[in-house]
Structures are given as structure tokens and as C-alpha cells.
Design an enzyme around this catalytic site. Structure first.
Site, PDB file in Angstrom:
ATOM      1  N   ARG A 225      33.719  65.526  46.343  1.00 30.10           N
ATOM      2  CA  ARG A 225      35.029  65.503  46.252  1.00 30.10           C
ATOM      3  C   ARG A 225      35.669  64.698  47.581  1.00 30.10           C
ATOM      4  NH1 ARG A 225      34.278  70.785  44.059  1.00 30.10           N
ATOM      5  NH2 ARG A 225      34.220  70.546  41.694  1.00 30.10           N
TER       6      ARG A 225
ATOM      7  N   LYS B 177      43.062  51.679  48.922  1.00 30.18           N
ATOM      8  CA  LYS B 177      42.673  51.196  47.482  1.00 30.18           C
ATOM      9  C   LYS B 177      41.073  50.975  47.399  1.00 30.18           C
ATOM     10  CE  LYS B 177      46.852  49.116  45.676  1.00 30.18           C
ATOM     11  NZ  LYS B 177      47.439  48.115  44.876  1.00 30.18           N
TER      12      LYS B 177
ATOM     13  N   GLU C 107      45.715  35.921  51.680  1.00 28.70           N
ATOM     14  CA  GLU C 107      46.435  36.949  51.861  1.00 28.70           C
ATOM     15  C   GLU C 107      47.233  37.201  53.128  1.00 28.70           C
ATOM     16  OE1 GLU C 107      46.260  39.007  49.523  1.00 28.70           O
ATOM     17  OE2 GLU C 107      44.398  39.168  48.340  1.00 28.70           O
TER      18      GLU C 107
ATOM     19  N   LYS D 273      51.287  45.183  56.388  1.00 33.86           N
ATOM     20  CA  LYS D 273      50.627  46.283  55.274  1.00 33.86           C
ATOM     21  C   LYS D 273      50.882  47.771  55.707  1.00 33.86           C
ATOM     22  CE  LYS D 273      47.258  47.020  51.830  1.00 33.86           C
ATOM     23  NZ  LYS D 273      46.112  46.577  51.201  1.00 33.86           N
TER      24      LYS D 273
ATOM     25  N   GLU E 298      52.024  53.060  45.354  1.00 37.56           N
ATOM     26  CA  GLU E 298      52.665  52.006  44.721  1.00 37.56           C
ATOM     27  C   GLU E 298      53.721  52.606  43.773  1.00 37.56           C
ATOM     28  OE1 GLU E 298      49.970  48.802  44.225  1.00 37.56           O
ATOM     29  OE2 GLU E 298      50.862  48.229  42.667  1.00 37.56           O
TER      30      GLU E 298
ATOM     31  N   ARG F 155      55.435  48.852  47.194  1.00 37.85           N
ATOM     32  CA  ARG F 155      53.883  48.404  47.641  1.00 37.85           C
ATOM     33  C   ARG F 155      53.487  47.322  46.693  1.00 37.85           C
ATOM     34  NH1 ARG F 155      48.195  51.827  49.188  1.00 37.85           N
ATOM     35  NH2 ARG F 155      46.903  50.007  49.102  1.00 37.85           N
TER      36      ARG F 155
ATOM     37  N   ASN G 243      51.355  42.595  46.031  1.00 36.75           N
ATOM     38  CA  ASN G 243      50.680  41.795  44.823  1.00 36.75           C
ATOM     39  C   ASN G 243      51.189  40.538  44.495  1.00 36.75           C
ATOM     40  OD1 ASN G 243      48.769  43.873  44.274  1.00 36.75           O
ATOM     41  ND2 ASN G 243      50.235  44.948  43.328  1.00 36.75           N
TER      42      ASN G 243
ATOM     43  N   HIS H  17      48.995  38.119  42.405  1.00 34.71           N
ATOM     44  CA  HIS H  17      47.878  38.827  41.989  1.00 34.71           C
ATOM     45  C   HIS H  17      48.040  39.076  40.589  1.00 34.71           C
ATOM     46  CE1 HIS H  17      47.214  39.457  46.295  1.00 34.71           C
ATOM     47  NE2 HIS H  17      46.248  40.222  46.143  1.00 34.71           N
TER      48      HIS H  17
ATOM     49  N   HIS I  21      44.570  37.658  39.517  1.00 32.90           N
ATOM     50  CA  HIS I  21      43.387  38.452  38.897  1.00 32.90           C
ATOM     51  C   HIS I  21      43.188  38.001  37.423  1.00 32.90           C
ATOM     52  CE1 HIS I  21      44.308  42.244  41.115  1.00 32.90           C
ATOM     53  NE2 HIS I  21      43.555  41.355  41.758  1.00 32.90           N
TER      54      HIS I  21
ATOM     55  N   HIS J 145      38.575  35.523  45.422  1.00 36.20           N
ATOM     56  CA  HIS J 145      39.892  36.541  45.294  1.00 36.20           C
ATOM     57  C   HIS J 145      40.860  35.621  45.967  1.00 36.20           C
ATOM     58  CE1 HIS J 145      42.312  39.768  44.606  1.00 36.20           C
ATOM     59  NE2 HIS J 145      42.822  39.658  45.864  1.00 36.20           N
TER      60      HIS J 145
HETATM   61  P1  NAD Z   1      32.995  40.064  49.591  1.00 36.03           P
HETATM   62  O1  NAD Z   1      33.333  41.292  50.062  1.00 36.03           O
HETATM   63  O2  NAD Z   1      32.354  39.497  48.399  1.00 36.03           O
HETATM   64  O3  NAD Z   1      32.731  39.205  50.797  1.00 36.03           O
HETATM   65  C1  NAD Z   1      32.772  37.741  50.895  1.00 36.03           C
HETATM   66  C2  NAD Z   1      31.482  36.853  51.411  1.00 36.03           C
HETATM   67  O4  NAD Z   1      31.523  36.971  52.589  1.00 36.03           O
HETATM   68  C3  NAD Z   1      30.286  37.803  50.810  1.00 36.03           C
HETATM   69  O5  NAD Z   1      29.047  36.925  50.446  1.00 36.03           O
HETATM   70  C4  NAD Z   1      29.996  38.773  51.952  1.00 36.03           C
HETATM   71  O6  NAD Z   1      28.507  38.970  52.086  1.00 36.03           O
HETATM   72  C5  NAD Z   1      30.298  37.594  52.962  1.00 36.03           C
HETATM   73  N1  NAD Z   1      30.568  38.407  54.252  1.00 36.03           N
HETATM   74  C6  NAD Z   1      31.475  39.088  54.696  1.00 36.03           C
HETATM   75  N2  NAD Z   1      31.697  39.439  55.980  1.00 36.03           N
HETATM   76  C7  NAD Z   1      30.792  38.296  56.376  1.00 36.03           C
HETATM   77  C8  NAD Z   1      30.512  37.777  57.724  1.00 36.03           C
HETATM   78  N3  NAD Z   1      31.324  38.594  59.059  1.00 36.03           N
HETATM   79  N4  NAD Z   1      29.679  36.851  58.003  1.00 36.03           N
HETATM   80  C9  NAD Z   1      28.971  36.441  56.982  1.00 36.03           C
HETATM   81  N5  NAD Z   1      29.207  36.647  55.753  1.00 36.03           N
HETATM   82  C10 NAD Z   1      29.903  37.702  55.567  1.00 36.03           C
HETATM   83  O7  NAD Z   1      34.610  39.426  49.198  1.00 36.03           O
HETATM   84  P2  NAD Z   1      36.134  39.643  50.137  1.00 36.03           P
HETATM   85  O8  NAD Z   1      36.710  38.393  50.080  1.00 36.03           O
HETATM   86  O9  NAD Z   1      35.891  40.158  51.310  1.00 36.03           O
HETATM   87  O10 NAD Z   1      36.833  40.768  49.272  1.00 36.03           O
HETATM   88  C11 NAD Z   1      37.200  40.691  47.983  1.00 36.03           C
HETATM   89  C12 NAD Z   1      37.190  42.011  47.302  1.00 36.03           C
HETATM   90  O11 NAD Z   1      38.189  42.623  47.760  1.00 36.03           O
HETATM   91  C13 NAD Z   1      37.556  41.869  45.902  1.00 36.03           C
HETATM   92  O12 NAD Z   1      36.691  42.424  44.944  1.00 36.03           O
HETATM   93  C14 NAD Z   1      38.982  42.313  45.881  1.00 36.03           C
HETATM   94  O13 NAD Z   1      39.344  42.846  44.469  1.00 36.03           O
HETATM   95  C15 NAD Z   1      39.064  43.309  46.883  1.00 36.03           C
HETATM   96  N6  NAD Z   1      40.181  43.339  47.503  1.00 36.03           N
HETATM   97  C16 NAD Z   1      40.634  44.832  47.398  1.00 36.03           C
HETATM   98  C17 NAD Z   1      42.032  45.363  48.126  1.00 36.03           C
HETATM   99  C18 NAD Z   1      42.320  46.618  48.339  1.00 36.03           C
HETATM  100  O14 NAD Z   1      43.363  46.849  48.713  1.00 36.03           O
HETATM  101  N7  NAD Z   1      41.276  47.485  48.155  1.00 36.03           N
HETATM  102  C19 NAD Z   1      42.770  44.155  48.455  1.00 36.03           C
HETATM  103  C20 NAD Z   1      42.366  42.993  48.427  1.00 36.03           C
HETATM  104  C21 NAD Z   1      41.136  42.583  47.793  1.00 36.03           C
HETATM  105  N1  GLY Z   2      46.343  44.702  48.112  1.00 36.62           N
HETATM  106  C1  GLY Z   2      47.166  45.148  47.400  1.00 36.62           C
HETATM  107  C2  GLY Z   2      47.494  46.620  48.080  1.00 36.62           C
HETATM  108  O1  GLY Z   2      46.732  47.173  48.848  1.00 36.62           O
HETATM  109  O2  GLY Z   2      48.471  47.252  47.567  1.00 36.62           O
END
Ligand code: NAD
Ligand code: GLY
Length: 371
Positions: free
Chosen positions: A131, A153, A195, A237, A247, A251, A255, A258, A262, A275
Site C-alpha cells: 500500500r 502521475k 515538453e 510544473k 487534475e 493541471r 496536457n 497530448h 496520445h 512521446h
Molecule cells: P523512456 O523512458 O523510454 O526513455 C527514452 C530512451 O532513452 C530509453 O531508451 C531509455 O533507456 C533511454 N535513456 C534514458 N535516459 C538515458 C540516458 N541518460 N542516457 C542514455 N539513454 C537514456 O522515455 P521518456 O521519453 O523518458 O519518457 C516517456 C514516457 O514518460 C512515456 O511512457 C510517457 O507516457 C511518460 N510520461 C509520463 C508523465 C507523467 O507525468 N508521469 C509525463 C510525461 C511523459
Molecule cells: N504530464 C502531465 C501531468 O503531469 O499532469
């Protein structure tokens, strides 16, 4: 939200103000080397759990481990496969099994070392395990540093929609070691810049102007420019999350682009478009829709498109039928009472949410002839 600059000119600390769940964001080169000292502010034990992936672990796990061991903290490590396709229920279940097998106790921290995929998945695991166990976000991609590591998130994807299964679960600390960006591939770095542009577009015209003036420095990853972009993005942010954690209101402005983005990611298969690339095209479409329905200026749209293009982000929409667009956007988490809601721009630096968008206006911007 608070800001302190430390002795290192490029280092800063921001605070996400959420009452008892407030937490700091440490930004700067060499943050991982300080990990043990930072963790001691919230944890007195000798063990921590790290979720990462083979790519990130290869480059950055040793530095983090050394930083933790300097404070007498040893780590158990779990690696998920690299890429968006790992953000699924099965990988989540494996992490939970690993924690159980290792007899993790509920007060022991889980550190998410990686991009947004690791952060979202490990964050959900931390929320669910007994939990809730303490979560530390240690983002290594630009996108994770400016967006996904802040705000709580967490999620996994479902074949019917991205990020559909998840919870809000705030970390106890965010460690943004900007040295990690030296190993980030260009396409991933550029994706994160989308972003960054988003923050200027929705909330801060001065920051948008600064981005226009610093394109070359950002593309060259000059430390001063990168640190400023990360700091400003996290500041914006943190302010929005502090005002609307769950949200229910503003918030949703985070998006921008997005809803379209998406849909692109889902239509073309997770991982085909990054993304940030999908969000860049989404912002272009949101801008065009804003011209149609809320008076966004053509010249401001041109500035938005010019900045995205200068940062080497895509502007052109992939070939998706109007029917597919409508189906996918109808599953967006912002849908309320069956009505789609869109984040639109009144001007650069000022966004709003609208749900009364005529289907004709959407068809106008989404049908191939108009692109
Ligand atoms: P990712 O986590 O797949 O990383 C991108 C690539 O870069 C991967 O191959 C990873 O291994 C590599 N990588 C990361 N750091 C590295 C480094 N320092 N050196 C070398 N390689 C590295 O993708 P991302 O773009 O980081 O994140 C996208 C994800 O985040 C999506 O799933 C999206 O939905 C999510 N997201 C979440 C939120 C949230 O608020 N929680 C907001 C935006 C995006
Ligand atoms: N990436 C959108 C949010 O965190 O609300």
C-alpha cells in the site's frame, strides 16, 4: 514553490508544495554523487531498491550506487526491458514479485533510475507495494527531468489506451542529475524539448521568448541553457501541481498537445513515435484548432511552429483517418460526460481548456487536405 541556488552556479532546489507530501527537486550536475546525503534527509536505513533498465544502468547506475554507498546505503537492482513496450502490467507484476522475494519492507525507498517509462512503472509499483513504499524519482531523460518525474502521475499502458491504469503517488524527492544528459541520444533529447516548449506556451511567455533566443545553446546542450530550461520547466510544473494535484482543473493545461499526441502514439503503436515528437505535432494541431475556435493569432502559431522546427521536432501529422482520430481521442482521460476536452491557446503563455469544440472544426484540422 521555492527556489534556492547552491554554491554550484548550475545547481538549484525547487519545492513542490503539497502540505505533508511536499518534496524537493534537486537539479544540477553531480546530484547522483550526493544521493546518499540527500536520502538521509528522509531515510535512516541501510538498504534501498533501484528499478532501471539496461541502457540507463550501464551509464549511470555505478554513480548512483557510489553516491548511496557514501552514506552506507546498499542497493538491490531490478532491470526492466528498455522501451515504451515495457510499461505494462506484466512488468509491473514482476517488480512487485521481486520486492516480495527480496523481503522489501514498506519503509524502504524505491528509486526509479531512468526515463519516463521506468519512472511511471516503478512509481506505480512503489504506490502498490504494501500500500505504498517511499519513492525517489531519479530521471535520466530530458523528458523525465522536465515532466514525468514531478507531479506524482504513475501508470502502465493498456492495449486500448496509453497510461490508462495508474494512480497519483508523489515521490519523496526528485534527483535531476544533469550529467546524465551527456549519454542521452539526440532523438530522445529533442523529444524532451517538446515538453519544455509546452511550459512556455501554456504559462510563461517570457520563457517562450527565452527558448526562441536560445535554440542553438539548447541544441548544443550547453549546461547553463539546459539547466535554465529544466529549472523553469520544473518551476512551472511544480506551481501547477501544487495548485491542482489531482487534475480537477488547471493541471489539465499540462496536457497541451497530448490529446492529439496520445492518439498518434496509440494509432501507430507505442514506441514508433517518441512521446515528445507526438506532443510536438499535437501542439501544432492544438494551435491550429485554437486559431479556429479561440482567437489564437496566426503569427503566434507561426512562432510556435518555427520554434518546434528549429528544435528539430516534427510538425507534420501522420496519416490517420478522421474516424480513428475521433475514436482514440474519445478515450482520452480528459473526456468528461462523454465530451472531449482540449487544451487550447488564447495566446502564447496563456492556455485554456475547452470542451465545446464542433466536430467540423476538428475535421478541418485533422483531414489530410488541411494539413
Ligand atoms: P523512456 O523512458 O523510454 O526513455 C527514452 C530512451 O532513452 C530509453 O531508451 C531509455 O533507456 C533511454 N535513456 C534514458 N535516459 C538515458 C540516458 N541518460 N542516457 C542514455 N539513454 C537514456 O522515455 P521518456 O521519453 O523518458 O519518457 C516517456 C514516457 O514518460 C512515456 O511512457 C510517457 O507516457 C511518460 N510520461 C509520463 C508523465 C507523467 O507525468 N508521469 C509525463 C510525461 C511523459
Ligand atoms: N504530464 C502531465 C501531468 O503531469 O499532469
Amino acid at each position: 514553490m521555492d527556489c534556492q541556488h547552491s554554491s554550484n552556479v548550475f545547481s538549484s532546489i525547487l519545492q513542490v508544495d503539497l502540505g505533508a507530501r511536499s518534496y524537493p527537486i534537486h537539479i544540477g550536475p553531480g546530484v547522483f554523487a550526493q544521493a546518499g546525503r540527500l536520502l538521509r534527509a528522509v531515510y535512516s536505513g541501510r538498504r534501498a531498491f533501484v528499478v532501471s533498465n539496461p541502457v540507463v544502468a550501464f551509464h549511470h547506475l555505478a554513480t548512483l550506487q557510489q553516491g548511496l554507498s557514501a552514506a552506507g546505503i546498499a542497493v538491490d537492482v531490478w532491470q526492466i526491458p528498455d522501451g515504451e513496450s515495457a510499461k505494462n502490467w506484466e512488468e509491473l507484476y514482476k517488480i512487485l514479485g521481486w520486492l516480495l522475494d527480496a523481503r522489501a519492507e514498506r519503509h524502504t525507498p524505491l528509486i526509479a533510475l531512468g526515463g519516463g517509462v521506468v519512472g511511471d512503472l516503478a512509481g506505480l509499483a512503489a504506490a502498490l507495494y504494501q500500500r505504498g513504499m517511499p519513492l525517489i524519482q531519479a530521471p535520466t531523460s530530458l523528458l523525465a527531468q522536465v515532466d514525468s518525474s514531478v507531479g506524482g502521475k504513475t501508470a502502465v499502458n493498456h492495449p486500448l489506451g496509453k497510461n490508462m491504469i495508474g494512480v497519483f503517488y508523489q515521490p519523496q524527492q526528485v534527483w535531476i542529475d544533469t550529467n546524465t544528459l551527456s549519454t542521452l541520444p539526440s532523438r530522445e533529447y529533442t523529444s524532451g524539448l517538446a515538453e519544455v516548449v509546452k511550459y512556455g506556451a501554456i504559462r510563461d511567455r517570457v520563457f517562450f521568448d527565452w527558448l526562441e533566443e536560445n535554440v542553438q545553446a539548447l541544441l548544443a546542450r550547453e549546461p547553463a541553457a539546459v539547466n535554465h530550461a529544466i529549472h523553469q520547466s520544473c518551476r512551472i510544473k511544480a506551481t501547477i501541481v501544487a495548485a491542482d494535484e489531482r487534475e480537477t482543473g488547471e493541471r489539465a493545461l499540462l496536457n497541451l498537445g497530448h490529446t492529439f499526441g496520445h492518439a498518434i502514439e496509440t494509432a501507430l503503436g507505442y514506441g514508433q513515435w517518441l512521446h515528445g515528437e507526438a506532443v510536438a505535432v499535437g501542439m501544432v494541431l492544438a494551435g491550429r484548432l485554437s486559431i479556429e475556435v479561440c482567437g489564437f493569432g496566426q503569427s503566434e502559431q507561426q512562432r510556435l511552429e518555427r520554434l518546434l522546427a528549429a528544435l528539430k521536432l516534427p510538425l507534420a501529422c501522420p496519416d490517420i483517418s478522421l474516424e480513428t482520430w475521433m475514436t482514440l481521442m474519445g478515450r482520452d482521460k480528459k473526456v468528461a460526460d462523454g465530451k472531449m476536452r482540449f487544451v487550447l491557446l488564447e495566446r502564447l503563455g496563456q492556455a485554456i481548456v475547452r470542451q465545446d469544440i464542433p466536430k467540423e472544426a476538428l475535421a478541418e484540422i485533422l483531414t489530410p487536405a488541411s494539413r
